[in-house]
Design a protein around this motif. Structure first.
Motif, PDB file in Angstrom:
ATOM      1  N   GLY A 110       0.831  -1.204   0.000  1.00 44.59           N
ATOM      2  CA  GLY A 110       0.000   0.000   0.000  1.00 44.59           C
ATOM      3  C   GLY A 110       0.856   1.239   0.000  1.00 44.59           C
ATOM      4  O   GLY A 110       1.995   1.220  -0.475  1.00 44.59           O
ATOM      5  N   ALA A 111       0.314   2.309   0.543  1.00 44.47           N
ATOM      6  CA  ALA A 111       0.988   3.598   0.444  1.00 44.47           C
ATOM      7  C   ALA A 111       0.647   4.469   1.640  1.00 44.47           C
ATOM      8  O   ALA A 111      -0.219   4.133   2.464  1.00 44.47           O
ATOM      9  CB  ALA A 111       0.585   4.300  -0.855  1.00 44.47           C
ATOM     10  N   MET A 112       1.338   5.599   1.722  1.00 41.51           N
ATOM     11  CA  MET A 112       1.047   6.593   2.745  1.00 41.51           C
ATOM     12  C   MET A 112      -0.264   7.290   2.407  1.00 41.51           C
ATOM     13  O   MET A 112      -0.536   7.617   1.256  1.00 41.51           O
ATOM     14  CB  MET A 112       2.164   7.630   2.813  1.00 41.51           C
ATOM     15  N   LYS A 113      -1.089   7.492   3.424  1.00 39.69           N
ATOM     16  CA  LYS A 113      -2.295   8.295   3.294  1.00 39.69           C
ATOM     17  C   LYS A 113      -2.272   9.300   4.424  1.00 39.69           C
ATOM     18  O   LYS A 113      -2.613   8.977   5.561  1.00 39.69           O
ATOM     19  CB  LYS A 113      -3.554   7.423   3.335  1.00 39.69           C
ATOM     20  N   GLY A 114      -1.814  10.497   4.113  1.00 38.46           N
ATOM     21  CA  GLY A 114      -1.571  11.477   5.159  1.00 38.46           C
ATOM     22  C   GLY A 114      -0.404  11.024   6.002  1.00 38.46           C
ATOM     23  O   GLY A 114       0.657  10.662   5.485  1.00 38.46           O
ATOM     24  N   ALA A 115      -0.591  10.978   7.313  1.00 39.06           N
ATOM     25  CA  ALA A 115       0.477  10.566   8.219  1.00 39.06           C
ATOM     26  C   ALA A 115       0.487   9.061   8.440  1.00 39.06           C
ATOM     27  O   ALA A 115       1.378   8.540   9.110  1.00 39.06           O
ATOM     28  CB  ALA A 115       0.322  11.281   9.559  1.00 39.06           C
ATOM     29  N   ARG A 116      -0.493   8.333   7.897  1.00 41.65           N
ATOM     30  CA  ARG A 116      -0.610   6.910   8.166  1.00 41.65           C
ATOM     31  C   ARG A 116      -0.143   6.073   6.979  1.00 41.65           C
ATOM     32  O   ARG A 116      -0.333   6.435   5.829  1.00 41.65           O
ATOM     33  CB  ARG A 116      -2.061   6.550   8.501  1.00 41.65           C
ATOM     34  N   LEU A 117       0.466   4.942   7.300  1.00 38.21           N
ATOM     35  CA  LEU A 117       0.835   3.963   6.287  1.00 38.21           C
ATOM     36  C   LEU A 117      -0.230   2.869   6.300  1.00 38.21           C
ATOM     37  O   LEU A 117      -0.443   2.207   7.319  1.00 38.21           O
ATOM     38  CB  LEU A 117       2.209   3.362   6.602  1.00 38.21           C
ATOM     39  N   ILE A 118      -0.927   2.686   5.182  1.00 41.62           N
ATOM     40  CA  ILE A 118      -2.020   1.725   5.092  1.00 41.62           C
ATOM     41  C   ILE A 118      -1.658   0.673   4.047  1.00 41.62           C
ATOM     42  O   ILE A 118      -1.469   0.990   2.873  1.00 41.62           O
ATOM     43  CB  ILE A 118      -3.350   2.407   4.728  1.00 41.62           C
ATOM     44  N   LEU A 119      -1.549  -0.568   4.483  1.00 37.66           N
ATOM     45  CA  LEU A 119      -1.121  -1.661   3.624  1.00 37.66           C
ATOM     46  C   LEU A 119      -2.161  -2.776   3.647  1.00 37.66           C
ATOM     47  O   LEU A 119      -2.487  -3.309   4.717  1.00 37.66           O
ATOM     48  CB  LEU A 119       0.226  -2.216   4.112  1.00 37.66           C
ATOM     49  N   GLU A 120      -2.682  -3.135   2.477  1.00 40.31           N
ATOM     50  CA  GLU A 120      -3.676  -4.197   2.388  1.00 40.31           C
ATOM     51  C   GLU A 120      -3.013  -5.530   2.051  1.00 40.31           C
ATOM     52  O   GLU A 120      -1.995  -5.578   1.357  1.00 40.31           O
ATOM     53  CB  GLU A 120      -4.728  -3.862   1.336  1.00 40.31           C
ATOM     54  N   GLU A 121      -3.611  -6.597   2.528  1.00 42.94           N
ATOM     55  CA  GLU A 121      -3.133  -7.935   2.239  1.00 42.94           C
ATOM     56  C   GLU A 121      -3.121  -8.172   0.728  1.00 42.94           C
ATOM     57  O   GLU A 121      -4.068  -7.826   0.023  1.00 42.94           O
ATOM     58  CB  GLU A 121      -4.049  -8.954   2.914  1.00 42.94           C
ATOM     59  N   VAL A 122      -2.019  -8.723   0.233  1.00 47.08           N
ATOM     60  CA  VAL A 122      -1.912  -9.029  -1.197  1.00 47.08           C
ATOM     61  C   VAL A 122      -2.603 -10.370  -1.447  1.00 47.08           C
ATOM     62  O   VAL A 122      -2.248 -11.395  -0.847  1.00 47.08           O
ATOM     63  CB  VAL A 122      -0.441  -9.097  -1.630  1.00 47.08           C
ATOM     64  N   VAL A 123      -3.594 -10.352  -2.308  1.00 53.37           N
ATOM     65  CA  VAL A 123      -4.387 -11.560  -2.599  1.00 53.37           C
ATOM     66  C   VAL A 123      -4.376 -11.827  -4.104  1.00 53.37           C
ATOM     67  O   VAL A 123      -3.819 -11.054  -4.886  1.00 53.37           O
ATOM     68  CB  VAL A 123      -5.840 -11.391  -2.086  1.00 53.37           C
ATOM     69  N   ALA A 124      -5.003 -12.918  -4.504  1.00 55.10           N
ATOM     70  CA  ALA A 124      -5.053 -13.279  -5.921  1.00 55.10           C
ATOM     71  C   ALA A 124      -5.787 -12.214  -6.724  1.00 55.10           C
ATOM     72  O   ALA A 124      -6.674 -11.523  -6.213  1.00 55.10           O
ATOM     73  CB  ALA A 124      -5.755 -14.630  -6.083  1.00 55.10           C
ATOM     74  N   GLU A 125      -5.394 -12.080  -7.978  1.00 58.43           N
ATOM     75  CA  GLU A 125      -6.014 -11.083  -8.848  1.00 58.43           C
ATOM     76  C   GLU A 125      -7.523 -11.298  -8.917  1.00 58.43           C
ATOM     77  O   GLU A 125      -8.004 -12.417  -9.085  1.00 58.43           O
ATOM     78  CB  GLU A 125      -5.413 -11.182 -10.252  1.00 58.43           C
ATOM     79  N   GLY A 126      -8.272 -10.222  -8.741  1.00 53.59           N
ATOM     80  CA  GLY A 126      -9.717 -10.297  -8.774  1.00 53.59           C
ATOM     81  C   GLY A 126     -10.355 -10.493  -7.419  1.00 53.59           C
ATOM     82  O   GLY A 126     -11.563 -10.300  -7.262  1.00 53.59           O
ATOM     83  N   ALA A 127      -9.546 -10.867  -6.413  1.00 52.16           N
ATOM     84  CA  ALA A 127     -10.070 -11.047  -5.058  1.00 52.16           C
ATOM     85  C   ALA A 127      -9.907  -9.749  -4.273  1.00 52.16           C
ATOM     86  O   ALA A 127      -9.098  -8.885  -4.626  1.00 52.16           O
ATOM     87  CB  ALA A 127      -9.346 -12.193  -4.355  1.00 52.16           C
ATOM     88  N   ALA A 128     -10.681  -9.622  -3.205  1.00 50.67           N
ATOM     89  CA  ALA A 128     -10.603  -8.440  -2.350  1.00 50.67           C
ATOM     90  C   ALA A 128      -9.877  -8.791  -1.061  1.00 50.67           C
ATOM     91  O   ALA A 128     -10.068  -9.875  -0.506  1.00 50.67           O
ATOM     92  CB  ALA A 128     -12.004  -7.913  -2.037  1.00 50.67           C
ATOM     93  N   ALA A 129      -9.037  -7.877  -0.606  1.00 52.63           N
ATOM     94  CA  ALA A 129      -8.289  -8.107   0.629  1.00 52.63           C
ATOM     95  C   ALA A 129      -9.237  -8.203   1.814  1.00 52.63           C
ATOM     96  O   ALA A 129     -10.207  -7.448   1.916  1.00 52.63           O
ATOM     97  CB  ALA A 129      -7.282  -6.987   0.845  1.00 52.63           C
TER      98      ALA A 129
END
Length: 222
Positions: A110-129
């Protein structure tokens, strides 16, 4: 043969390679997290049907052996055993490679959003974290690490685990000793009673931890 050699030469010329300044670029990207380096004490709290509180410790350090990265070791960790934070390929993008408490390896991006670092679980293409982690710096000696979940990858993320981390040996704010939280050293705002005396803790997670073993935390305070 000449044509074959020419084709091989073109292949290697076109093959992407790490630039000479890639390590320095990684170091620069991760420099904003320099404050993490060192030992931290953490108060953990789980949310949901079964709320619990516990203590663990976290130690961050630089790994410069195979490119620049920040690695974390969790002692007594309920969520992670270890983790590795690396810079991504795009600006303000990062990757966290975590080893869970049960030994599973999980990758978050993921990436920085303001002061927070937000990282989503990497899953298979087409799936939602279904999980994400949030690193939220509060001060140079205080940060939150959140694990948020959404079952089945549907709906909005909700807080599942919160780790409130305070640098080892330092309170996160200067407070009146009489109002100092015996769990984290922060400013106590919630009154708790033990052996007829009132003490102050800084959050509900600390209250749960204190109520479970008050003598331990008061002994550490002395």
């Amino acid at each position: 043969m000449l044509r074959l050699l020419s084709a091989i030469s073109i292949f290697f010329l076109l093959w992407p390679s790490a630039s000479a300044d890639e390590p320095s670029a990684q170091r620069e990207a991760l420099s904003r997290f320099q404050f993490l380096v060192g030992p931290w004490r953490a108060t953990g709290r789980s949310y949901g049907d079964k709320e619990e509180a516990w203590q663990e410790s976290v130690a961050w350090e630089w790994d410069v052996g195979t490119g620049f990265a920040l690695v974390a070791m969790f002692e007594g960790g309920r969520v992670f055993r270890s983790g590795r934070l690396e810079a991504g390929t795009e600006a303000d993008a990062f990757v966290f490679l975590g080893v869970r408490a049960d030994g599973r390896e999980t990758r978050y991006a993921g990436a920085m959003k303001g002061a927070r670092l937000i990282l989503e679980e990497v899953v298979a293409e087409g799936a939602a974290a279904s999980e994400r982690i949030v690193l939220h710096p509060l001060h140079d000696n205080r940060y939150l690490l959140l694990l948020e979940a959404r079952p089945g990858g549907r709906g909005s993320f909700k807080k599942a685990v919160e780790l409130g981390c305070t640098r080892e040996g330092e309170p996160f704010v200067k407070v009146d000793p009489a109002k100092m939280c015996p769990v984290t050293g922060g400013l106590g705002t919630i009154g708790v009673t033990y052996e007829g005396k009132t003490y102050w803790v800084c959050c509900t997670g600390c209250k749960i931890a204190f109520d479970k073993d008050p003598a331990r935390f008061l002994a550490n305070r002395k």
